[in-house]
Design an enzyme around this catalytic site. Structure first.
Site, PDB file in Angstrom:
ATOM      1  CB  CYS A   1      14.991 -18.877 -33.318  1.00  0.00           C
ATOM      2  SG  CYS A   1      16.563 -19.636 -34.109  1.00  0.00           S
TER       3      CYS A   1
ATOM      4  CD  GLU B   1      14.809 -19.369 -25.819  1.00  0.00           C
ATOM      5  OE1 GLU B   1      14.206 -18.408 -26.006  1.00  0.00           O
ATOM      6  OE2 GLU B   1      15.248 -20.246 -26.696  1.00  0.00           O
TER       7      GLU B   1
ATOM      8  CG  HIS C   1      17.574 -18.626 -29.034  1.00  0.00           C
ATOM      9  ND1 HIS C   1      16.557 -19.755 -29.190  1.00  0.00           N
ATOM     10  CD2 HIS C   1      18.277 -18.717 -30.190  1.00  0.00           C
ATOM     11  CE1 HIS C   1      17.031 -20.461 -30.111  1.00  0.00           C
ATOM     12  NE2 HIS C   1      17.860 -19.764 -30.916  1.00  0.00           N
TER      13      HIS C   1
END
Lengths: 196, 257
Positions: A77, A179, A177
């Site tokens: 990001c 995650e 992202h």
């Protein structure tokens, strides 16, 4: 294996740690130069605004440390944007690992900004995308993006094509992202940790 | 292509999910973490956890639950309910929430939207607008409500949506109290006006009763995301079926199986 998550004034780094927990990877969250240099893998996460973050990195000297690292480094990001040359977000000089300028999505394209949500990536040329289905969906939240360039190893499309992932030497980066990008994001993180 | 998002909403009280008709008569729909993980596995694009008692009881938010959710699921989630300060937001984001949703506090103090977006970035600041079409001195108007939809303000919903965007909100969660709990469909006209005016994503909420209602809100309603609670909790609509249905109608949808 020693994995370091670089500690700086980024926003939600907790999600990155939980994602590593879920794949059973241990890590150290630190801004200590010696610890970062001795790591096998370095993750440079990012949520936040480019100029504030960049001045923080300059103040603590990380702006020099990160580009000089030799082990695999993965920026995500804003982390990825700070690895580029320049960002239009408050006209910020960045670290210049990738010689490309980060630009704001055009306001006149009739699309909402930030680009927020799940979008598909394509044109894989990275070891990090190994095993991913074609056109995998990953989660984006950003208003600025790097255009497609010689370092682009995965693309996405919003108003225009932009770089979803970049790669140069030991430096890897993703605009989305990992995650919170479901199984696809988890696969990319696992692939990064498996890099030799 | 950027996809339309399907978002189950989990109204939480004491760590458990509840959902009532028009926010009263609560029914227990299960453990909040387990339910969230199940939705993530089924292909939900995002989750919203609302601490529905927080504003009313003045109770602080539900950090432990947020932490367990963040540890468990690998999709984004938003938390809301009773958030009124930078410290509240900081604690929730550090526990692992991806976004926070503010409502009453933004109405009381609109500058809070500016402060939060400067501090944490617009991308994680969602402003929830609970709206109801009521009689006013100007006839009937869409008016912002607070306190779980019980308390009318003097703010008109359509200009308020534009104002929160200008103040730095990254997303709007628009709940029509007129349609919420009715299962007769989303408030298409209002959603379409607000989403059409907005340069930020709008999540439509309130009134989903069948799969066609989602199609309608993504097309006629111009919504970026559709949120529902009880129809998912009570298995009246399965998320994989819903996504298949929308995909077959040529909407951009993230398929996970």
């Amino acid at each position: 294996m020693k994995t370091v998550i670089i500690k700086y004034n980024a926003g939600n780094v907790q999600s990155v740690m939980y994602a590593l927990d879920r794949i059973g990877a241990s890590y150290l969250y630190t801004d200590d130069e010696a610890e970062i240099r001795s790591a096998d893998k370095v993750i440079f996460p990012g949520v936040g605004e480019a100029s504030t973050t960049m001045s923080y990195l300059r103040n603590v000297g990380l702006d020099k440390v990160i580009p000089s690292l030799k082990q695999p480094v993965f920026g995500t990001c804003v982390g990825m944007q700070l690895m580029c040359r320049f960002s239009e977000e408050n006209n910020t000089e960045c670290m210049g690992i990738f010689d490309v300028d980060v630009k704001r999505f055009p306001a006149d394209a009739g699309l909402k900004v930030p680009h927020m949500g799940w979008n598909n990536i394509s044109g894989y040329q990275s070891p990090l995308t190994a095993g991913l289905p074609d056109n995998a969906y990953v989660y984006f939240v950003h208003s600025y993006a790097a255009p497609v360039c010689e370092y682009t190893v995965a693309m996405c499309d919003y108003a225009l094509p932009f770089s979803a992932m970049l790669h140069k030497d030991n430096f890897y980066a993703a605009q989305f992202h990992c995650e919170i990008s479901g199984n696809a994001g988890q696969q990319i993180l696992e692939n990064f940790l498996k890099l030799q | 292509m950027l996809t339309k998002r399907i978002i189950p909403c989990l109204d939480v009280k004491d760590g458990r999910t509840v959902k009532g008709v028009n926010f009263v008569n609560l029914r227990d729909a299960g453990d909040a973490v387990e339910l969230g993980a199940m939705y993530a596995a089924q292909g939900a694009d995002e989750l919203v956890y609302l601490d529905i008692t927080a504003t009313v009881d003045g109770r602080s938010t539900f950090i432990d639950l947020v932490r367990r959710v963040a540890q468990t699921i690998n999709i984004p989630f938003t938390v809301g309910g009773g958030i009124s300060s930078i410290a509240d937001v900081s604690a929730l984001l550090h526990a692992g929430a991806d976004k926070v949703s503010i409502n009453s506090a933004a109405v009381r103090n609109p500058d809070l939207i500016n402060e939060l977006s400067l501090e944490f970035g617009s991308q994680c600041i969602v402003v929830a607008i609970d709206t109801r079409y009521i009689e006013t001195e100007n006839g009937h108007e869409h008016i912002v409500h607070t306190h779980g939809g019980r308390k009318a303000t003097e703010i008109r919903s359509i200009p308020w949506a534009k104002e929160v965007e200008e103040r730095g909100a990254g997303e709007i969660l628009l709940t029509s109290m007129d349609t919420d709990g009715t299962k007769n469909g989303f408030a298409l006209e209002l959603t379409s006006i607000i989403s059409g005016n907005a340069n930020i994503p709008v999540i439509a909420s309130g009134g989903a009763g069948n799969m066609a209602h989602f199609y309608d809100v993504f097309t006629e309603g111009k919504a970026d995301a559709g949120l529902a609670a009880s129809i998912f909790h009570f298995r009246e609509i399965d998320i994989p079926d819903l996504k298949e249905y929308l995909k077959n109608k040529d909407l951009p949808i993230r398929m996970t199986r």
